[in-house]
Design a protein around this motif. Sequence first.
Motif, short mmCIF file in Angstrom:
data_model
loop_
_atom_site.label_atom_id
_atom_site.label_comp_id
_atom_site.label_asym_id
_atom_site.label_seq_id
_atom_site.Cartn_x
_atom_site.Cartn_y
_atom_site.Cartn_z
N ALA A 80 9.98 -9.27 -1.20
CA ALA A 80 9.38 -9.34 -2.54
C ALA A 80 8.13 -10.21 -2.57
CB ALA A 80 10.40 -9.85 -3.54
N LYS A 81 8.02 -11.16 -1.64
CA LYS A 81 6.84 -12.03 -1.62
C LYS A 81 5.56 -11.23 -1.37
CE LYS A 81 8.96 -16.39 -0.16
NZ LYS A 81 9.03 -17.39 0.94
N ALA A 82 5.70 -10.10 -0.68
CA ALA A 82 4.52 -9.32 -0.33
C ALA A 82 3.89 -8.64 -1.55
CB ALA A 82 4.88 -8.27 0.72
N ARG A 83 4.73 -7.97 -2.37
CA ARG A 83 4.15 -7.17 -3.46
C ARG A 83 4.92 -7.29 -4.77
NH1 ARG A 83 2.21 -1.68 -0.16
NH2 ARG A 83 1.40 -2.83 1.63
N GLY A 84 5.80 -8.28 -4.83
CA GLY A 84 6.50 -8.51 -6.08
C GLY A 84 7.93 -7.99 -6.08
N ARG A 85 8.69 -8.50 -7.04
CA ARG A 85 10.12 -8.19 -7.13
C ARG A 85 10.37 -6.70 -7.38
NH1 ARG A 85 14.07 -11.69 -7.84
NH2 ARG A 85 16.10 -10.95 -8.54
N GLN A 86 9.56 -6.10 -8.27
CA GLN A 86 9.77 -4.69 -8.59
C GLN A 86 9.54 -3.81 -7.37
OE1 GLN A 86 11.07 -3.37 -11.44
NE2 GLN A 86 11.15 -1.51 -10.17
N ALA A 87 8.61 -4.20 -6.51
CA ALA A 87 8.36 -3.41 -5.30
C ALA A 87 9.58 -3.40 -4.40
CB ALA A 87 7.15 -3.97 -4.56
N MET A 88 10.30 -4.52 -4.33
CA MET A 88 11.53 -4.54 -3.53
C MET A 88 12.62 -3.70 -4.17
SD MET A 88 13.13 -5.45 -0.85
CE MET A 88 14.68 -4.52 -0.70
N ILE A 89 12.68 -3.71 -5.49
CA ILE A 89 13.63 -2.84 -6.19
C ILE A 89 13.28 -1.38 -5.94
CG2 ILE A 89 14.46 -2.12 -8.47
CD1 ILE A 89 14.14 -5.05 -9.35
N ASP A 90 11.99 -1.06 -5.96
CA ASP A 90 11.55 0.30 -5.64
C ASP A 90 11.97 0.69 -4.21
OD1 ASP A 90 10.40 0.43 -8.14
OD2 ASP A 90 8.37 0.00 -7.42
N LEU A 91 11.86 -0.25 -3.30
CA LEU A 91 12.26 0.01 -1.91
C LEU A 91 13.75 0.31 -1.84
CD1 LEU A 91 11.90 0.10 1.14
CD2 LEU A 91 11.83 -2.39 1.17
N GLN A 92 14.55 -0.46 -2.57
CA GLN A 92 15.99 -0.20 -2.56
C GLN A 92 16.31 1.18 -3.13
OE1 GLN A 92 18.75 -2.21 -1.24
NE2 GLN A 92 19.24 -0.04 -1.38
N HIS A 93 15.65 1.56 -4.21
CA HIS A 93 15.89 2.87 -4.79
C HIS A 93 15.42 3.99 -3.85
CE1 HIS A 93 16.11 1.24 -9.20
NE2 HIS A 93 17.14 0.91 -8.46
N ALA A 94 14.34 3.72 -3.10
CA ALA A 94 13.90 4.69 -2.10
C ALA A 94 14.95 4.87 -1.01
CB ALA A 94 12.57 4.24 -1.48
N MET A 95 15.67 3.80 -0.68
CA MET A 95 16.76 3.91 0.29
C MET A 95 17.91 4.74 -0.27
SD MET A 95 16.15 2.54 3.25
CE MET A 95 17.80 2.22 3.91
N PHE A 96 18.23 4.56 -1.55
CA PHE A 96 19.26 5.40 -2.18
C PHE A 96 18.91 6.87 -1.99
CE2 PHE A 96 20.21 1.98 -5.66
CZ PHE A 96 20.94 1.26 -4.75
N ARG A 97 17.65 7.21 -2.32
CA ARG A 97 17.22 8.60 -2.24
C ARG A 97 17.18 9.11 -0.80
NH1 ARG A 97 13.87 6.47 -6.31
NH2 ARG A 97 12.15 6.16 -4.84
N SER A 98 16.91 8.21 0.13
CA SER A 98 16.80 8.61 1.53
C SER A 98 18.13 9.08 2.10
CB SER A 98 16.25 7.45 2.37
OG SER A 98 14.92 7.14 1.99
N VAL A 99 19.22 8.50 1.63
CA VAL A 99 20.54 8.98 2.06
C VAL A 99 20.69 10.46 1.74
CG1 VAL A 99 23.03 8.77 1.71
CG2 VAL A 99 21.62 6.71 1.83
N ASP A 100 20.35 10.83 0.52
CA ASP A 100 20.46 12.23 0.11
C ASP A 100 19.41 13.11 0.78
OD1 ASP A 100 22.65 11.78 -1.61
OD2 ASP A 100 21.31 11.07 -3.18
#
Length: 471
Positions: A96-116
Amino acid sequence: MRGIPLTEDFANGGVSFWYRQIGLPTRRPALPGPRTYDVAIVGGGYTGLWTAYYLKQADPGLRIAILEKEFAGFGASGRNGGWLSAEFAGSRKRHAKARGRQAMIDLQHAMFRSVDEVIEVTRAEGIDADVHKGGLIHVATNPAQRRRLRAGVADLRAWGYGEDDVRLLDRDEQRERVQVAGALEASYSPHCARIQPAKLAVGLAAAVERLGVDIYEDTTVTEIRPRHQGLAAAVTARGIVSAEYVIRATEGFTASLAGQHRQWLPMNSSMIITEPLPADVWKHIGWQGNELLEDEAHAYVYAQRTADDRIAIGGRGVPYRFGSRTDRRGATQAQTVALLWRMLVTLFPAAADVRVQHAWCGVLGVPRDWCSTVHLDHASGLGWAGGYVGSGVTTTNLAGRTLRDLLLRRDTPLTGLPWVGRQVRQWEPEPLRWVGVQLIYALFRAADRNENERLATTSAYAHLANLISGR
């Protein structure tokens, strides 16, 4: 290994049981000599295969080659625990230090979608990889683990996990899902599927080849060079492959490349697998939902119920070989086999008489800050992805799609995720690297012993290990 029930055909190594089950693939031809491509990918594991797959789909005219030392799927891609999981390696705060907290949340949601996404590709390409999306259970077997489990779920709430993404199980549902001896509490997330790793690797390689990508096996890359007179290069004994871009997708084998010896540490992980369990044993264990399973120990174990009713269980064993050496054929140490068997019986006493049929090991890539990265430098023509720290089955897919967008100079939500472009310092030189890793895992094992015997909170040994490791 005396006292461990083994089948008459017990094997140790031979790459992995997953390949024993389906047979080792026929080797593709080696690089026939110097060649020029648009994109050369070094490494025929999941990262390299996914990158080639999405690039070729996006631009069928691209000339793409994969250069592989052994055969596609030889490394961690064909040896892992079969977890298609949304778990992501590394500190969320650090990302999150790189681009903010929301960017890390976006990354986690991208991982959710990647499973599918992976599941959808297996369906579209006709890859029968024993996929079953049963979710993931984390189980705590002592009070300290229970505290960490609860704290972990609360922390995930702050990083994009809703109630439908992870939750604590009540005692009845926990027992209904899987009977783990001594379980005090468990959590559940639906974002995980079981796979047979080698089947996915072999099927994905075939799909990539059908798209027109050249896969050269038995081709060892010794060095990757940045652009010179417009082209980057992958150097092999069979000739130099020149390309607009060269992508390093070597994960745990990165240290074998010139100048990369301290880039990522090759961490060893080992597995054993049982013979198929009879129905009367499964009645005591349950596990009808085929969830993936992990405990909350520091030197943790991970497990799956396979499609043919075996238990596959893995853990670190001997974590690191001096000088970043890696194995050749996947054999693991006898004491590691014994340790994993004891953990199997501890978690599932009903399986005490079930025989072990195979043991193996492999290496995964660990950056100095334990955080995965994906990167592309257009000036040098070099890119890479990896450092998955054991969470690569899903992350490789996200990496492949991200590298596609970076290579094609697309500004997309994927290229804005916080793991893109991160720079990580190198590991210490030997013998400091070896001493440090041995100390870290000795401390983790000591922490687990203390917590199992008396502590209700996380052991100070574990805090010291995390401090030394830089996690």
